[in-house]
Write a protein that holds these residues in place. Structure first.
Motif, PDB file in Angstrom:
ATOM      1  N   THR A 145      -2.140   1.343   3.936  1.00 22.54           N
ATOM      2  CA  THR A 145      -3.290   1.080   4.795  1.00 22.54           C
ATOM      3  C   THR A 145      -2.918   1.229   6.274  1.00 22.54           C
ATOM      4  N   ALA A 146      -1.691   0.858   6.633  1.00 22.89           N
ATOM      5  CA  ALA A 146      -1.251   1.020   8.015  1.00 22.89           C
ATOM      6  C   ALA A 146      -1.214   2.489   8.401  1.00 22.89           C
ATOM      7  N   ARG A 147      -0.698   3.321   7.496  1.00 19.83           N
ATOM      8  CA  ARG A 147      -0.634   4.763   7.769  1.00 19.83           C
ATOM      9  C   ARG A 147      -2.031   5.356   7.916  1.00 19.83           C
ATOM     10  N   ALA A 148      -2.938   4.942   7.052  1.00 19.59           N
ATOM     11  CA  ALA A 148      -4.315   5.446   7.136  1.00 19.59           C
ATOM     12  C   ALA A 148      -4.982   5.005   8.433  1.00 19.59           C
ATOM     13  N   ALA A 149      -4.695   3.781   8.874  1.00 22.66           N
ATOM     14  CA  ALA A 149      -5.265   3.271  10.127  1.00 22.66           C
ATOM     15  C   ALA A 149      -4.773   4.094  11.313  1.00 22.66           C
TER      16      ALA A 149
END
Length: 657
Positions: A145-149
């Motif tokens: 989720t951090a990478r997608a953000a």
């Protein structure tokens, strides 16, 4: 938000044992109860909806976020059912309102050079644009989720490198995504700085280890992880929609904030850090950005009443300290702040609004602390205090950011009581009561037997006395968990309580209890895996403490041994003693005549902890050398319990359907 480390394992697909009927509709009395809420609170006030959408740059383009092998970590469409303007009869309208606000997901511009990403995990990621790179305040829970953000940010803003990461506090939903946005090699080389409050690593690693298994199980109830996302299931968690089901990671800080107030310049941006130990987390800090007149309150001020004792279990937080540090923030920054951001929910703009919100939150925690102490000093017990202090005083009770969405007046005042006086309420009858099963059997027998109690409970249920029906229904279930009618009635009563609850975690707990009464406990179809970063971050004392917790006293009865441990890579030595069914150790010491001496590296210990290596394999390969009696070490490990992550909660401990 504090989350048990073991609760953040890869979520298992579950199979359920068929049993009773599924979710029931809201009863007419629940419909009436929920409808009445529309007259209790200022629903016509839509300012929060405007603020939650303010500054929107872009929504997430994808429907889901997945792992490399395609497993879904986050589903942006899971809560599409919440688009209806009117709350369904099965959801409290106040909670429905918050659930809709928490659905505002995407990249938002807060002010010049300050951006926020919400709705891709439980927490927020705040991005500060430095002169040459990005400073990330908190990383979400998982790497995926951090990478997608960050990808969403890069799709709409210049692609500058991440030059610093700031952890506001020691709860995993704020650091677990770090490997999704920075490379460990860049941290080690000094290209990326990681800043955290003093005590961060100790708290991040240790606070959930010793009771982690129980916390993990209780977290399934609190967050509704096994419930369907629907109008009769999980709709929110209060702080956000849910916890992502990806890979939790951890990189150690490269520098710590150690002073009460500490200023630093990072990539051309001035930061003023305010340590707030013992508030929402044992290690936490607020952040002020003077160039942008922006104050980040971490998780010390959010748009809900927070937990003084999280319902999944933890140590009680200090409401007095919490109120004090908010007061200090208000005094120091209130008049020079134009925008307030946090690690959950949406920002607050305008000095007057910010001062009002911080003042109200300061007053809220002070009220909970002081009024509980006032009443306990008059001799009132926890439940009596909760019954007297049903709600906050007006006008505070009508402020949306003081509502009981995550914490509640009811369980927070009991937490204050526990902090000062402990579990015992002073009544001798409560000092040593019978355990649940024995008490339940005697109670039901005394009340005339199961059939008589069921008849009375059906009448109570029909009258809408769901709290009473669930209380005595629990006695029926614990007296005879095979009684399907008792389980069904108990489930129905819990379900109506869930439908009526304004508090998201109470709703999740009630509905999960109903689900397990009907269907049994969820059974994992594959083993969950721990975060390897957290395991590697455990100190040797952490590991030994957990061994002591796992020691089965019956298996160890009458056995004695002394072990010397030598960690060649750390240069550390420990003297361990097994005696009187207690496992103890002393650091920087060795027994003169040990039963055995164990020589190994911390890396080998980590491999064993992660089940990548067995003790016999390590001995055979030479990764572990044992001098003295080699059977002693194997014998010690043979005395250790292995904890099940799916023990019973709403039925007796040993019951198997």
């Amino acid at each position: 938000m504090r989350i048990a480390a073991s609760a953040l394992m890869v979520a298992a697909t579950v199979t359920m044992t068929a049993a009773l009927a599924g979710p029931q509709p809201a009863t007419p009395l629940t419909e009436q109860s929920n409808a009445a809420w529309l007259n209790k609170l200022p629903f016509a006030d839509r300012a929060d909806f405007e603020d939650a959408r303010r500054g929107l740059v872009a929504r997430f383009p994808q429907r889901t976020i997945t792992t490399a092998d395609g497993r879904v970590v986050w589903d942006f469409q899971a809560y599409a059912f919440e688009s209806a303007a009117t709350a369904p009869n099965t959801v409290n309208p106040s909670l429905w309102r918050l659930a809709q606000l928490n659905n505002e997901a995407g990249l938002f511009k807060v002010t010049d050079r300050v951006y926020q990403i919400r709705g891709a995990d439980l927490a927020n990621m705040n991005i500060i644009e430095g002169d040459s790179g990005l400073i990330i305040i908190d990383t979400l829970l998982t790497a995926e989720t951090a990478r997608a953000a960050l990808d969403l940010y890069y799709a709409h803003r210049p692609r500058k490198p991440v030059v610093a990461v700031i952890y506001t506090h020691s709860h995993a939903d704020h650091f677990g995504g770090v490997r999704g946005i920075v490379d460990e090699a860049d941290v080690k080389s000094g290209k990326v700085d990681i800043v955290a409050p003093q005590g961060f690593m100790e708290e991040a690693v240790s606070e959930n280890v010793l009771a982690g298994n129980a916390m993990s199980r209780r977290a399934q109830y609190m967050y509704g992880t096994q419930l369907p996302k629907s109008a009769s299931g999980q709709v929110d968690t209060g702080l956000g929609k849910a916890t992502a089901r990806g890979t939790m990671t951890l990189l150690a800080p490269t520098s710590l904030i150690t002073k009460a107030i500490e200023t630093r310049r990072i990539d051309g941006v001035d930061f003023e850090f305010q340590l707030t130990p013992g508030t929402e987390a044992p290690a936490e800090m607020n952040i002020y950005l003077p160039q942008f007149r922006t104050l980040c309150m971490a998780e010390n001020a959010v748009r809900t009443q927070h937990n003084l004792l999280t319902l999944r279990g933890a140590q009680v937080r200090d409401a007095k300290a919490w109120s004090y540090f908010i007061a200090q923030s208000l005094l120091r920054y209130g008049e020079r702040t134009d925008v307030l951001i946090g690690q959950h929910h949406w920002p607050t703009w305008g000095r007057a609004h910010i001062v009002e919100m911080l003042s109200d939150q300061r007053d809220m925690y002070a009220y909970l602390n002081d009024q509980t102490l006032r009443l306990l000093n008059q001799g009132f017990t926890p439940l009596e205090i909760a019954d007297q202090l049903k709600t906050l005083p007006q006008p505070l009770a009508s402020k949306w950011y003081a509502r009981d969405y995550y914490g509640s007046v009811s369980h927070n005042v009991r937490a204050v009581y526990q902090r000062y006086l402990g579990f015992y309420d002073g009544n001798p009858a409560h000092l040593n009561p019978l355990p649940p099963e024995q008490s339940a059997k005697k109670t039901i027998e005394w009340m005339g037997g199961a059939d008589a109690v069921l008849a009375k409970l059906r009448d109570a249920y029909a009258r809408g006395e769901y709290r009473w029906a669930s209380q005595i229904g629990n006695e029926l279930v614990f007296a005879d968990p095979s009684n399907a009618a008792a389980r069904a009635l108990q489930a129905d009563a819990l379900e109506q309580l869930g439908y009526q609850s304004e508090n998201s975690t109470w709703r999740n707990i009630y509905l999960t209890g109903a689900q397990e009464l009907r269907d049994g406990v969820a059974k994992p179809t594959f083993a969950a895996t721990s975060s390897s970063d957290l395991v590697r971050a455990l100190t040797v004392p952490n590991f030994f403490d957990f061994l002591a917790v796992r020691l089965n006293a019956d298996k160890a009865a009458g056995k004695t041994m002394t072990l010397n441990w030598q960690f060649t890579d750390l240069g550390q030595r420990y003297a361990m003693t097994l005696r009187n069914s207690a496992l103890t150790y002393v650091s920087e010491a060795q027994h003169a005549q040990p039963t055995a001496t164990v020589t190994l590296t911390k890396a080998t210990l980590d491999q064993i902890s992660l089940k990548q290596l067995t003790l016999p394999q390590a001995m055979q390969s030479g990764a572990i050398r044992i001098d003295g009696n080699p059977q002693a070490v194997a014998g010690l490990f043979g005395m250790l319990d292995t904890f099940s992550s799916n023990f019973n909660m709403v039925t007796p401990h040993g019951y198997k359907p």
